[in-house]
Design a protein around this motif. Structure first.
Motif, PDB file in Angstrom:
ATOM      1  N   LEU A 151     -42.812  -5.574  54.181  1.00  0.00           N
ATOM      2  CA  LEU A 151     -44.277  -5.603  54.179  1.00  0.00           C
ATOM      3  C   LEU A 151     -44.861  -4.340  53.552  1.00  0.00           C
ATOM      4  N   ALA A 152     -44.283  -3.184  53.859  1.00  0.00           N
ATOM      5  CA  ALA A 152     -44.766  -1.941  53.259  1.00  0.00           C
ATOM      6  C   ALA A 152     -44.565  -1.958  51.751  1.00  0.00           C
ATOM      7  N   THR A 153     -43.433  -2.484  51.314  1.00  0.00           N
ATOM      8  CA  THR A 153     -43.159  -2.572  49.882  1.00  0.00           C
ATOM      9  C   THR A 153     -44.139  -3.508  49.197  1.00  0.00           C
ATOM     10  N   ALA A 154     -44.403  -4.662  49.825  1.00  0.00           N
ATOM     11  CA  ALA A 154     -45.378  -5.598  49.252  1.00  0.00           C
ATOM     12  C   ALA A 154     -46.749  -4.941  49.129  1.00  0.00           C
ATOM     13  N   ALA A 155     -47.132  -4.149  50.137  1.00  0.00           N
ATOM     14  CA  ALA A 155     -48.418  -3.448  50.089  1.00  0.00           C
ATOM     15  C   ALA A 155     -48.434  -2.432  48.950  1.00  0.00           C
ATOM     16  N   LEU A 156     -47.304  -1.750  48.725  1.00  0.00           N
ATOM     17  CA  LEU A 156     -47.228  -0.784  47.626  1.00  0.00           C
ATOM     18  C   LEU A 156     -47.290  -1.482  46.272  1.00  0.00           C
ATOM     19  N   HIS A 157     -46.647  -2.654  46.167  1.00  0.00           N
ATOM     20  CA  HIS A 157     -46.752  -3.431  44.924  1.00  0.00           C
ATOM     21  C   HIS A 157     -48.207  -3.805  44.663  1.00  0.00           C
ATOM     22  N   LEU A 158     -48.881  -4.284  45.705  1.00  0.00           N
ATOM     23  CA  LEU A 158     -50.295  -4.653  45.556  1.00  0.00           C
ATOM     24  C   LEU A 158     -51.151  -3.437  45.203  1.00  0.00           C
ATOM     25  N   ALA A 159     -50.812  -2.291  45.790  1.00  0.00           N
ATOM     26  CA  ALA A 159     -51.541  -1.066  45.454  1.00  0.00           C
ATOM     27  C   ALA A 159     -51.349  -0.723  43.982  1.00  0.00           C
ATOM     28  N   GLY A 160     -50.125  -0.903  43.482  1.00  0.00           N
ATOM     29  CA  GLY A 160     -49.850  -0.654  42.064  1.00  0.00           C
ATOM     30  C   GLY A 160     -50.623  -1.596  41.160  1.00  0.00           C
TER      31      GLY A 160
END
Length: 198
Positions: A151-160
């Protein structure tokens, strides 16, 4: 699409906030909290995962979801290898290399075919996942920890994706230069990370 990206980013961050509030020592941090924090507290992971989102946004089209989804799937596979104690060689070099390569691809504005972009980011994801898996706290639930770092990784992808979109809105030519400059800064950070490993 921009509204969808913003909504997804806000939803992901909102979902993570309650966990972050309890992630400090002595406040009942569990496997999920440790999983959420792991990608957020390591500069190498943070930069690579944001770069995946920027790169996917730069490619556009189906890459916008396919590249991050591939990264998440293969990161989960790498995490399972790490939890199982199966060795993957050159993990730290692969992680630093991912920061350099993804930053470089953004800086150069590479228009890689979708299959190539998915394969390369997927390979790097295995290294990141393996590192997450080997660093699971002893008392943590593997499933909760894995869900947290996914979930944290998905949030970072979305942030990117959101960052790249926001920078791109500053004007077509100027925005492209700013996005490429961001990629160059990520690549330079990756070189510094790699130098620290050697």
């Amino acid at each position: 699409m921009n509204r969808l990206v913003r909504t997804g980013l806000l939803a992901s961050l909102a979902a993570a906030l309650p966990t972050l509030a309890f992630a400090h020592t002595g406040h009942g941090a569990d496997g999920f909290a440790h999983g959420v924090l792991h990608p957020l507290t390591g500069l190498d992971h943070l930069l690579a995962m944001v770069a995946v989102g920027i790169f996917a946004g730069q490619l556009g089209g189906r890459a916008l979801w396919a590249v991050p989804a591939t990264f998440l799937a293969l990161m989960a596979a790498g995490g399972m290898l790490g939890v199982a104690g199966i060795d993957v060689p050159w993990v730290e070099i692969g992680i630093a290399g991912s920061v350099i390569a993804l930053g470089g691809a953004i800086a150069l504005g590479l228009r890689a075919p979708l299959a190539v972009a998915m394969a390369v980011t997927g390979l790097f994801a295995i290294f990141h996942g393996h590192a997450h898996g080997t660093e699971i706290p002893e008392a943590a639930s593997g499933a909760a920890y894995g869900l947290g770092f996914l979930l944290a990784t998905a949030a970072l992808h979305l942030a990117g994706i959101g960052l790249g979109t926001a920078i791109g809105r500053t004007g077509s030519e100027r925005g492209a230069v700013l996005v490429q400059g961001t990629g160059a800064a990520i690549a330079v950070a990756g070189i510094a990370i790699l130098a620290g490993i050697a």
